[in-house]
Design a protein around this motif. Structure first.
Motif, PDB file in Angstrom:
ATOM      1  N   GLY A 193       0.768  -1.239   0.000  1.00 17.33           N
ATOM      2  CA  GLY A 193       0.000   0.000   0.000  1.00 17.33           C
ATOM      3  C   GLY A 193       0.794   1.281   0.000  1.00 17.33           C
ATOM      4  O   GLY A 193       0.220   2.366   0.126  1.00 17.33           O
ATOM      5  N   ASP A 195       2.563   4.462  -1.404  1.00 14.96           N
ATOM      6  CA  ASP A 195       2.317   5.275  -2.596  1.00 14.96           C
ATOM      7  C   ASP A 195       3.279   6.456  -2.608  1.00 14.96           C
ATOM      8  O   ASP A 195       3.243   7.287  -1.689  1.00 14.96           O
ATOM      9  N   PRO A 196       4.185   6.554  -3.605  1.00 13.99           N
ATOM     10  CA  PRO A 196       4.318   5.663  -4.755  1.00 13.99           C
ATOM     11  C   PRO A 196       5.024   4.357  -4.374  1.00 13.99           C
ATOM     12  O   PRO A 196       5.793   4.338  -3.407  1.00 13.99           O
ATOM     13  N   PRO A 197       4.769   3.257  -5.138  1.00 17.39           N
ATOM     14  CA  PRO A 197       5.416   1.980  -4.829  1.00 17.39           C
ATOM     15  C   PRO A 197       6.930   2.105  -4.947  1.00 17.39           C
ATOM     16  O   PRO A 197       7.440   2.609  -5.941  1.00 17.39           O
ATOM     17  N   ASP A 198       7.647   1.665  -3.933  1.00 16.64           N
ATOM     18  CA  ASP A 198       9.102   1.787  -3.928  1.00 16.64           C
ATOM     19  C   ASP A 198       9.634   1.016  -2.726  1.00 16.64           C
ATOM     20  O   ASP A 198       8.867   0.521  -1.900  1.00 16.64           O
ATOM     21  N   HIS A 200      10.718   0.934   0.870  1.00 14.34           N
ATOM     22  CA  HIS A 200      10.192   1.789   1.927  1.00 14.34           C
ATOM     23  C   HIS A 200      11.119   1.732   3.136  1.00 14.34           C
ATOM     24  O   HIS A 200      11.768   0.712   3.392  1.00 14.34           O
ATOM     25  N   MET A 219       1.923   5.152   6.382  1.00 13.87           N
ATOM     26  CA  MET A 219       1.531   4.445   5.162  1.00 13.87           C
ATOM     27  C   MET A 219       1.535   2.930   5.296  1.00 13.87           C
ATOM     28  O   MET A 219       0.897   2.233   4.509  1.00 13.87           O
ATOM     29  N   SER A 220       2.259   2.383   6.268  1.00 10.82           N
ATOM     30  CA  SER A 220       2.369   0.930   6.359  1.00 10.82           C
ATOM     31  C   SER A 220       2.073   0.444   7.772  1.00 10.82           C
ATOM     32  O   SER A 220       2.107   1.212   8.738  1.00 10.82           O
ATOM     33  N   THR A 254       6.979  -3.676  -6.744  1.00 10.28           N
ATOM     34  CA  THR A 254       5.556  -3.925  -6.533  1.00 10.28           C
ATOM     35  C   THR A 254       5.381  -4.887  -5.369  1.00 10.28           C
ATOM     36  O   THR A 254       6.175  -5.817  -5.197  1.00 10.28           O
TER      37      THR A 254
END
Length: 258
Positions: A193, A195-198, A200, A219-220, A254
């Motif tokens: 989840g 955003d943007p996917p990368d 982390h 975010m996580s 992803t």
């Protein structure tokens, strides 16, 4: 929860280079790698470095002209997010040897400069309740802004600017925690989840005898993150460290439910 992970890196190498790659999910420490493959699409000498369970698996490469690598994995995440407020700080004299280095300031986390602020702003709380207040304070006052920081940006810069990306949020939280004499380290993770996917970054704090993930970006969640690597700050957990000039061509990450 099972996570399906894929990552690809494509770099141009200006001259033959030694590279350290840290993109494989760790096995252990609240997660289990069910299936994984690292595919080097360009010729390279490879040396794997043994690492502690649940921490990381560095891979050394010597490559010429280009680095084109793909990684895929299925990881079962078996950790639950603890209630931070219910976790007690560990007395300093009872800390395990592995936690002690994470009390000290590091390149990007000059925690000694935050003592007065931490005492003034969070002095009434203890242990996990103090960490939760720090996390909430950062999340509510910082703006997530891609491109607002670079490789030289440290926790003090981000604290002043009140903006950054995940690495900057983590650096500030780590610096504040260490200023409160709570061991804190940085973790690179694959997170659902984001955003943007990368790749982390988040913090891990040592409370009640274990390490606990804390994401100041909000975010996580710990149960939806697969740890890759841990270290003192961003300098230790970089997914690619190059000892010669390299140039990014393309990079993708992803993370989905498996």
């Amino acid at each position: 929860m099972k996570l399906k992970i894929s990552a690809s890196l494509n770099y141009r190498i200006v001259e033959p280079a030694e590279l350290m790659l840290q993109i494989e999910a760790a096995d252990g420490g609240g997660q289990r790698v069910i299936d994984a493959a690292l595919d080097l699409k360009t010729p390279a000498e490879v040396v794997r470095v043994p690492a502690a369970a649940g921490v990381c698996t560095p891979v050394w490469l010597r490559a010429e002209r280009a680095l084109d690598v793909a990684y895929r994995a299925i990881v079962s995440v078996e950790r639950d997010g603890a209630d931070l407020a219910a976790l007690a700080a560990v007395p300093l004299h009872r800390l395990p040897a592995e936690a002690i280095p994470y009390l000290n300031e590091s390149r990007y986390c000059p925690s000694n400069k935050f003592h007065a602020f931490v005492e003034r702003r969070f002095g009434d709380a203890e242990g996990g309740a103090k960490i939760r207040q720090m996390r909430d304070w950062i999340e509510s006052r910082f703006t997530y802004a891609a491109g607002s920081s670079d490789a030289e940006t440290g926790a003090l810069d981000s604290f002043v600017e009140r903006r950054g990306v995940c690495r900057d949020y983590a650096h500030v939280l780590i610096a504040l925690a260490r200023a409160a004499h709570i061991p804190a380290r940085m973790a690179s993770v694959y997170a659902l989840g984001v955003d943007p996917p990368d790749f982390h970054a988040l913090a891990e704090v040592y409370l009640d005898g274990d390490w606990h993930m804390v994401d100041a970006t909000g975010m996580s969640r710990p149960g939806e993150c697969a740890r890759i690597c841990v270290g003192r700050d961003a300098a230790d957990i970089a997914f690619l460290t190059a000892y010669r000039e390299v140039r990014l061509i393309e990079q993708t990450v992803t993370v989905d439910r498996a």
